[in-house]
Enzyme design. Structure first.
Site, PDB file in Angstrom:
ATOM      1  N   CYS A  93     -20.636  59.979  19.924  1.00  0.00           N
ATOM      2  CA  CYS A  93     -21.379  59.025  20.755  1.00  0.00           C
ATOM      3  C   CYS A  93     -20.674  58.787  22.078  1.00  0.00           C
ATOM      4  CB  CYS A  93     -21.581  57.720  19.999  1.00  0.00           C
ATOM      5  SG  CYS A  93     -22.739  57.895  18.619  1.00  0.00           S
ATOM      6  N   HIS A 131     -27.248  57.845  15.240  1.00  0.00           N
ATOM      7  CA  HIS A 131     -26.432  56.641  15.448  1.00  0.00           C
ATOM      8  C   HIS A 131     -27.139  55.711  16.427  1.00  0.00           C
ATOM      9  CE1 HIS A 131     -22.226  58.414  14.286  1.00  0.00           C
ATOM     10  NE2 HIS A 131     -23.110  58.488  13.301  1.00  0.00           N
ATOM     11  N   GLU A 187     -26.115  54.282  19.116  1.00  0.00           N
ATOM     12  CA  GLU A 187     -25.904  54.649  20.517  1.00  0.00           C
ATOM     13  C   GLU A 187     -26.823  55.774  20.946  1.00  0.00           C
ATOM     14  OE1 GLU A 187     -21.695  53.831  18.828  1.00  0.00           O
ATOM     15  OE2 GLU A 187     -23.628  54.533  18.085  1.00  0.00           O
ATOM     16  N   CYS A 217     -18.082  56.455  17.918  1.00  0.00           N
ATOM     17  CA  CYS A 217     -17.355  57.630  17.433  1.00  0.00           C
ATOM     18  C   CYS A 217     -17.214  58.621  18.597  1.00  0.00           C
ATOM     19  CB  CYS A 217     -18.108  58.268  16.272  1.00  0.00           C
ATOM     20  SG  CYS A 217     -19.682  59.034  16.737  1.00  0.00           S
TER      21      CYS A 217
END
Length: 160
Positions: free
Chosen positions: A93, A60, A62, A90
């Site tokens: 993260c 992801h 992040e 999410c």
């Protein structure tokens, strides 16, 4: 520059995150981008989604930015830093952000499917002690439009 000073520049940093999201879209990845800003106001790391290319949810935006920031600072503790991300993080993260000791999260669009606050019990455990500051909705319209455009194009290619 202190954290309140950094907050005055939320749109500047979110624009930088949106540029990262656009890079993800160019690679046919879900357009999510992130930047990490240190206590002086300098962008120290950038990241964008690479989940398809790397075949892992651990890629992801992040997570990409957190890894780069840690390498840049030579420490996993990102004290005084803020992360700007185009989509609400999410739970995975968000937990990584908390573990990295960031001061705050600023995000653009809400994530009705995967946002960290969907699991109220997890969100309560993470934030019961006000460990991290969360600011929602910065440049929300721009971030949402980028995602809508991407998924509309995806639906059109799967229909034809």
């Amino acid at each position: 520059m202190s954290s309140p000073d950094i907050r005055q520049h939320d749109t500047t940093y979110m624009r930088a995150a949106l540029k990262q999201a656009e890079r993800a879209a160019q690679l046919d990845e879900v357009p999510v981008g992130a930047v990490i800003v240190d206590a002086t106001g300098a962008i120290i790391a950038r990241g964008y989604n690479l989940t398809e290319k790397r075949s892992t949810q651990c890629a992801h935006a992040e997570m990409q930015a957190l890894v780069k920031a840690g390498k840049k600072l030579g420490d996993w503790r990102l004290l005084g830093c803020w992360i700007y991300v185009t989509l609400q993080p999410c739970a995975m993260c968000m937990q990584a952000i908390v573990l990295h000791r960031l001061a705050g999260v600023v995000y653009g669009a809400s994530s009705p499917l995967f946002g960290f606050d969907l699991d109220k019990e997890v969100a309560d455990r993470l934030y019961k002690k006000d460990v991290i500051c969360i600011v929602a909705g910065v440049m929300q319209e721009e971030a949402s439009m980028l995602l809508k455009k991407f998924f509309k194009a995806k639906r059109l290619t799967h229909v034809t």
